[in-house]
Every structure is written in C-alpha cells, then in structure tokens.
Design a protein around this motif. Sequence first.
Motif, mmCIF file in Angstrom:
data_model
loop_
_atom_site.group_PDB
_atom_site.id
_atom_site.type_symbol
_atom_site.label_atom_id
_atom_site.label_comp_id
_atom_site.label_asym_id
_atom_site.label_seq_id
_atom_site.Cartn_x
_atom_site.Cartn_y
_atom_site.Cartn_z
ATOM 1 N N LEU A 172 -18.254 106.458 138.320
ATOM 2 C CA LEU A 172 -18.498 107.433 139.340
ATOM 3 C C LEU A 172 -19.761 106.843 140.433
ATOM 4 N N LYS A 173 -20.305 105.778 139.754
ATOM 5 C CA LYS A 173 -21.367 104.970 140.716
ATOM 6 C C LYS A 173 -20.567 104.104 141.631
ATOM 7 N N GLY A 174 -19.290 103.792 141.415
ATOM 8 C CA GLY A 174 -18.672 102.899 142.312
ATOM 9 C C GLY A 174 -19.120 101.542 142.155
ATOM 10 N N LEU A 175 -19.219 101.113 140.885
ATOM 11 C CA LEU A 175 -19.867 99.677 140.624
ATOM 12 C C LEU A 175 -18.652 98.999 140.110
ATOM 13 N N ASP A 176 -17.470 98.828 140.790
ATOM 14 C CA ASP A 176 -16.506 98.137 140.496
ATOM 15 C C ASP A 176 -16.535 96.616 141.027
ATOM 16 N N VAL A 177 -16.082 95.645 140.199
ATOM 17 C CA VAL A 177 -16.064 94.385 140.544
ATOM 18 C C VAL A 177 -14.680 93.872 140.564
ATOM 19 N N ASP A 178 -14.030 93.263 141.635
ATOM 20 C CA ASP A 178 -12.602 93.096 141.491
ATOM 21 C C ASP A 178 -12.524 91.899 140.333
ATOM 22 N N PHE A 179 -11.026 91.989 139.544
ATOM 23 C CA PHE A 179 -10.908 91.150 138.713
ATOM 24 C C PHE A 179 -9.599 90.486 139.357
ATOM 25 N N ASN A 180 -9.093 89.299 138.789
ATOM 26 C CA ASN A 180 -7.788 88.861 139.141
ATOM 27 C C ASN A 180 -6.946 89.063 137.610
ATOM 28 N N LEU A 181 -6.389 90.214 137.672
ATOM 29 C CA LEU A 181 -5.857 90.874 136.515
ATOM 30 C C LEU A 181 -4.653 89.884 136.011
ATOM 31 N N TYR A 182 -3.883 89.117 136.845
ATOM 32 C CA TYR A 182 -3.107 88.265 136.155
ATOM 33 C C TYR A 182 -3.656 87.029 135.311
ATOM 34 N N GLN A 183 -4.851 86.743 135.846
ATOM 35 C CA GLN A 183 -5.558 85.866 135.080
ATOM 36 C C GLN A 183 -6.300 86.099 133.744
ATOM 37 N N GLU A 184 -6.712 87.534 133.887
ATOM 38 C CA GLU A 184 -7.333 88.211 132.810
ATOM 39 C C GLU A 184 -6.135 88.480 131.723
ATOM 40 N N GLN A 185 -5.002 88.821 132.354
ATOM 41 C CA GLN A 185 -3.935 88.877 131.434
ATOM 42 C C GLN A 185 -3.492 87.764 130.502
ATOM 43 N N GLU A 186 -3.527 86.539 131.145
ATOM 44 C CA GLU A 186 -3.205 85.576 130.551
ATOM 45 C C GLU A 186 -4.387 85.243 129.526
ATOM 46 N N ARG A 187 -5.619 85.354 129.888
ATOM 47 C CA ARG A 187 -6.685 84.848 129.023
ATOM 48 C C ARG A 187 -6.518 85.718 127.651
ATOM 49 N N LEU A 188 -6.338 87.120 127.833
ATOM 50 C CA LEU A 188 -6.516 88.105 126.845
ATOM 51 C C LEU A 188 -5.386 88.018 125.909
ATOM 52 N N ILE A 189 -4.090 87.648 126.460
ATOM 53 C CA ILE A 189 -2.745 87.163 125.445
ATOM 54 C C ILE A 189 -3.015 86.139 124.670
ATOM 55 N N GLU A 190 -3.596 85.162 125.259
ATOM 56 C CA GLU A 190 -3.679 83.831 124.662
ATOM 57 C C GLU A 190 -4.929 84.135 123.474
ATOM 58 N N ASP A 210 7.500 91.286 127.765
ATOM 59 C CA ASP A 210 6.311 90.649 128.569
ATOM 60 C C ASP A 210 6.503 90.683 130.031
ATOM 61 N N LEU A 211 5.704 91.556 130.727
ATOM 62 C CA LEU A 211 5.813 91.702 132.169
ATOM 63 C C LEU A 211 5.060 90.479 133.181
ATOM 64 N N SER A 212 4.731 89.567 132.454
ATOM 65 C CA SER A 212 3.775 88.496 132.937
ATOM 66 C C SER A 212 4.100 88.219 134.489
ATOM 67 N N ASP A 213 5.274 87.922 134.587
ATOM 68 C CA ASP A 213 5.767 87.291 135.754
ATOM 69 C C ASP A 213 6.669 88.216 136.537
ATOM 70 N N LYS A 214 6.575 89.466 136.179
ATOM 71 C CA LYS A 214 7.247 90.693 136.821
ATOM 72 C C LYS A 214 6.902 91.884 137.552
ATOM 73 N N ASN A 215 5.682 91.936 137.456
ATOM 74 C CA ASN A 215 4.940 92.952 137.984
ATOM 75 C C ASN A 215 3.751 92.574 138.661
ATOM 76 N N GLN A 216 3.445 93.442 139.881
ATOM 77 C CA GLN A 216 2.334 93.132 140.470
ATOM 78 C C GLN A 216 1.067 93.727 140.305
ATOM 79 N N THR A 217 -0.090 93.484 140.883
ATOM 80 C CA THR A 217 -1.415 94.195 140.793
ATOM 81 C C THR A 217 -1.586 95.187 141.747
ATOM 82 N N TYR A 218 -1.881 96.501 141.403
ATOM 83 C CA TYR A 218 -1.835 97.364 142.452
ATOM 84 C C TYR A 218 -3.342 97.792 142.491
#
Length: 275
Positions: A172-190, A210-218
């Motif tokens: 609610l403070k709007g403290l969002d920092v953008d992520f590259n969710l594709y890269q985060e996904q690969e990092r976490l799965i590893e 596994d949807l790694s290469d099938k879905n987009q970031t919204y």
Amino acid sequence: MINGDLRKMQADVDDDTNVSYKMRIGDHIVPLNEYLGKKISLSFSGAIHCINCGKTSKKSFSQGFCFPCFKKLAACDTCIMSPEKCHFHKGTCREPEWAEKHCMQGHYVYLANSSALKVGITRGDQLPTRWLDQGATQARPIFHVANRRLSGLVETVFKDVVADKTNWRNMLKGLDVDFNLYQEQERLIEQVYEGLDALQSEFGIEAIEDLSDKNQTYEFRYPVLEYPTKVVSINAEKTPLVEGTLMGIKGQYWILDTGVINIRKYTGYEALLNI
C-alpha cells in the motif's frame, strides 16, 4: 447513497494494464475509479449476514460466514489456506461435489511482485483476479498442475527460497521494484529442482507442467493518486463511520487520506455507501 451487504470489490484490467474497480454492495455495482479524489464514506450498521445462508451473525468467520457454515463448508476448511493439507484423496472432504468443481481442477503456481517477490497458487479461472486482489504489479505463471493439493505441494517446495505472503503495508506504500520474473523463475527453479523432481516421481511428470517458455509476464497499474508514507489501518468495528478522500485503490484496499481499509475483510457487513 446506497445501502446493502458488502462483497469484495470486482477488479478488471484493460489492454493497457490499467486496473478498474467496482464496489459491490447489496444488489448494486458502483464503478469506483471515477471517484478518485472525491469524498467517500462507508457507514456500518453493525449487522452481519452470512454470505452462504444469509442468517444474521454476531461475528464473521473466514471473511463472510457465520459459525455453523464456517464449520461445515469445504470452502472454510483449513486446506483452503494450506492446500497441501487437502484430504480429498482420503475420502474425508466436507463437500466432495464442491471440491470436484473447485479443487480437483487444474491450478497454476505463479510468481508475483506485490511489493516483493512471492510465490502463490490459484485456479486458472481466477486469473488475473487473484493477482489484482493481492495488489501485484507483475505476475507470471510458472507451472500448471493437476489439482489444488499438488499446487500446494509445489508452492511448499518454493517456500524455503521465496516468500508466499504479501507484505500488505509495503504494497500500500507503492514500494514496488520491477523484477525480471523470467530470470527469477529460472533462478528459483534451479534452487528447488530436487524437490520438484521428487514430486514428479510421486505424481508423474505430466502432473506438473513447466511453463517456463510458454507464458508471459503480466503487468498491472492501479488507480492511485497518492500512496501513503505511513499506513494507518481503519477497523470498521471500532470506527463504524469510515470517511475521507479516496486517494487510491489497490488490492482489496481503499486508500483514503484518513487511512486504509480492507473492503474484503468486511464481506457480509451491512453498510451505507455515500459518495
């Protein structure tokens, strides 16, 4: 002025990622975005009506249910909050027919950015609603699984390396920092591949897709004129007249110049809306 029992706000997103909200009160649906910057109030009568049976209740359980319904409905069982505890396969589900429709269906495991990176789960027909209710500014499905229990087990594998809860005050403070969710996904799965392999060995490779290469970031943009620097939560049971200038809406929260209120928390509460 509109009177009726509250329901959680309806959230929609357009092609430009802008989120719009509608207030559901009684039989009325009121578009809210056009009232940003305007004075708005909710006056709570003190009456609470169960959203399942309609009976008057002294207290709300599990966001809108009376105690008898809370005890008997599958929608209020502990496995709803902890899906890995689903006991449908043991034959002990409170409502097997309800579970067939809601739990024994395909679910998504996703990553979202709602002030920080988090993992979550939801049914396919709840996207993007689930993300909007959490105030996520980014989201990406990473797995599609066979049922709710399995989605909870996959989520549990990730809990050691990423949060599964939203810090609602930071959101609610709007403290969002953008992520590259594709890269985060690969990092976490590893980091958790051994746990995922174990689940695939138990339930079958096809049960976890596994949807790694099938879905987009919204991405989503919320109707907020100004975020608060300090989040002051309004408790409608202690302050039955909630009023102020509507500065924004995010997740299921009104952001007023007088504080913030979680509208979904008061599902089933009778109130008078005045804009």
